[in-house]
Enzyme design. Structure first.
Site, PDB file in Angstrom:
ATOM      1  N   TYR A  53      43.561  53.392  38.136  1.00  0.00           N
ATOM      2  CA  TYR A  53      42.669  53.328  39.295  1.00  0.00           C
ATOM      3  C   TYR A  53      43.016  54.463  40.256  1.00  0.00           C
ATOM      4  CZ  TYR A  53      41.261  48.723  37.551  1.00  0.00           C
ATOM      5  OH  TYR A  53      40.796  47.696  36.775  1.00  0.00           O
ATOM      6  N   HIS A 128      45.222  47.227  28.745  1.00  0.00           N
ATOM      7  CA  HIS A 128      43.935  47.368  29.440  1.00  0.00           C
ATOM      8  C   HIS A 128      42.711  47.342  28.517  1.00  0.00           C
ATOM      9  CE1 HIS A 128      42.280  49.367  33.360  1.00  0.00           C
ATOM     10  NE2 HIS A 128      41.377  48.575  32.851  1.00  0.00           N
ATOM     11  N   PRO A 209      33.092  40.641  38.645  1.00  0.00           N
ATOM     12  CA  PRO A 209      32.478  39.301  38.684  1.00  0.00           C
ATOM     13  C   PRO A 209      31.165  39.256  39.442  1.00  0.00           C
ATOM     14  CG  PRO A 209      34.304  39.420  40.227  1.00  0.00           C
ATOM     15  CD  PRO A 209      34.340  40.693  39.438  1.00  0.00           C
ATOM     16  N   LEU A 210      30.906  40.290  40.266  1.00  0.00           N
ATOM     17  CA  LEU A 210      29.643  40.344  41.013  1.00  0.00           C
ATOM     18  C   LEU A 210      28.663  41.305  40.361  1.00  0.00           C
ATOM     19  CD1 LEU A 210      31.221  40.450  44.600  1.00  0.00           C
ATOM     20  CD2 LEU A 210      30.252  38.453  43.423  1.00  0.00           C
TER      21      LEU A 210
END
Ligand SMILES: NC(=O)c1ccc[n+]([C@@H]2O[C@H](COP(=O)([O-])OP(=O)(O)OC[C@H]3O[C@@H](n4cnc5c(N)ncnc54)[C@H](OP(=O)(O)O)[C@@H]3O)[C@@H](O)[C@H]2O)c1
Length: 284
Positions: A53, A128, A209-210
């Site tokens: 990230y 990952h 999740p959104l």
């Protein structure tokens, strides 16, 4: 406040996905630290990160170092917070994502993640993403070695099929504690892994999740049932979405991403939103 467990660790039922604070469109460090502190102050006890990230080449670990900085300056109980990170996915700096599941690479990446997080041992470490050029079993073998060496305390896998999660759990001798797969109203094909995790007693963490960074804000426009139910409760469609995911099982722990305090503070209220059986039936 709802709580869930990942292996022997108790976490908040909603975690903080830290990725938006380090990739394209990331905020300045002060806003990121405020976001992490707001989440922790409101009771979040799980932060999700990865060494990949970051935005530019040469910034590997950007998000992990940000979290370490935020935890250092937080006055609350840091030992109650599970910081989960991942290895095996890379960003060369040109906007693409690549994979490296080579066991030797994973072992050195985990050691670097521990340094970037400023910890002796990582609370939860995921492989990952399966690497098509490396046997999956070999990559999971690295997690076995990392557990044995105490570099990591718990092991998880991400972006796996039902078959792969069984293989991982078998190689780990039943010590697979978490599976992190994409799951949202627009991406339900992984529900088989969510259900399998329940039967095995493994935590399931829906990522994006959104619906992901570019779709999350317009969730109510694309998933209108979530919008309507939100209006009936006087809450955001994002809260309905997270409550719907939580209702899928006591092993489900969504990790909504955030880059500002307001959004994570709205998201965590989903823990208190109770949806009726009829509403859950409509949402599917
Ligand atoms: N394992 C994997 O391969 C993988 C892949 C992708 C992501 N992940 C993990 O999963 C986490 C979540 O996924 P994601 O960040 O891609 O997507 P997401 O959680 O679906 O969406 C994140 C976006 O939603 C917005 N948001 C959050 N709560 C909101 C609310 N209550 N109302 C309105 N907007 C809201 C945030 O906006 P603001 O930025 O304005 O706060 C953020 O940009 C990541 O942060 C990362 O930790 C893992």
């Amino acid at each position: 406040m709802q709580y869930r467990t990942i292996g022997d660790f108790t976490v908040s039922a909603i975690g903080l996905g830290a990725m938006p604070m380090s990739i394209e469109g990331r905020p300045d460090q002060a806003r990121s630290i405020s976001t992490i502190h707001a989440a922790l102050d409101a009771g979040v006890r799980l932060i999700d990160t990865a060494c990949s990230y970051h935005l530019l080449a040469g910034e590997v670990g950007h998000n992990e170092r940000l979290i370490a900085t935020a935890l250092k300056s937080w006055s609350g109980p840091v030992d109650e917070v599970l910081v989960a990170t991942k290895g095996g996915h890379l960003r060369p700096g040109d906007g693409t994502w690549t994979q490296n599941g080579d066991p030797a690479y994973l072992k050195q990446a985990a050691r670097q993640s521990a340094r970037d997080l400023g910890v002796e041992s990582i609370g939860l470490y995921y492989f990952h993403r399966p690497d098509p050029n490396v046997p999956f079993e070999d990559s999971i073998g690295a997690l076995v070695d990392l557990l044995a060496d105490g570099v990591i305390q718990r092991a998880g896998v991400s972006n796996v099929t039902v078959e792969q999660l069984h293989v991982a759990n078998s190689i780990l001798d039943g010590r697979l504690v978490a599976v992190q797969n994409e799951f949202s109203p627009r991406h339900r094909v992984t529900e088989d892994t969510l259900l399998e995790c329940e039967s095995l007693g493994i935590a399931f963490l829906p990522w994006s999740p959104l619906g992901g960074i570019t779709n999350a804000k317009s969730l109510g426009e694309t998933a209108t049932t979530f919008e309507q139910i939100g209006q009936a409760h006087g809450v955001s469609p994002q809260q309905v979405c997270l409550a719907w995911e939580l209702a899928k099982g006591k092993h489900v722990i969504p990790i909504p991403g955030a880059s500002r305090p307001e959004t994570i503070l709205d998201s965590i209220k989903a823990q208190d939103l109770v949806l009726s059986e009829d509403e859950l039936a409509v949402l599917g």
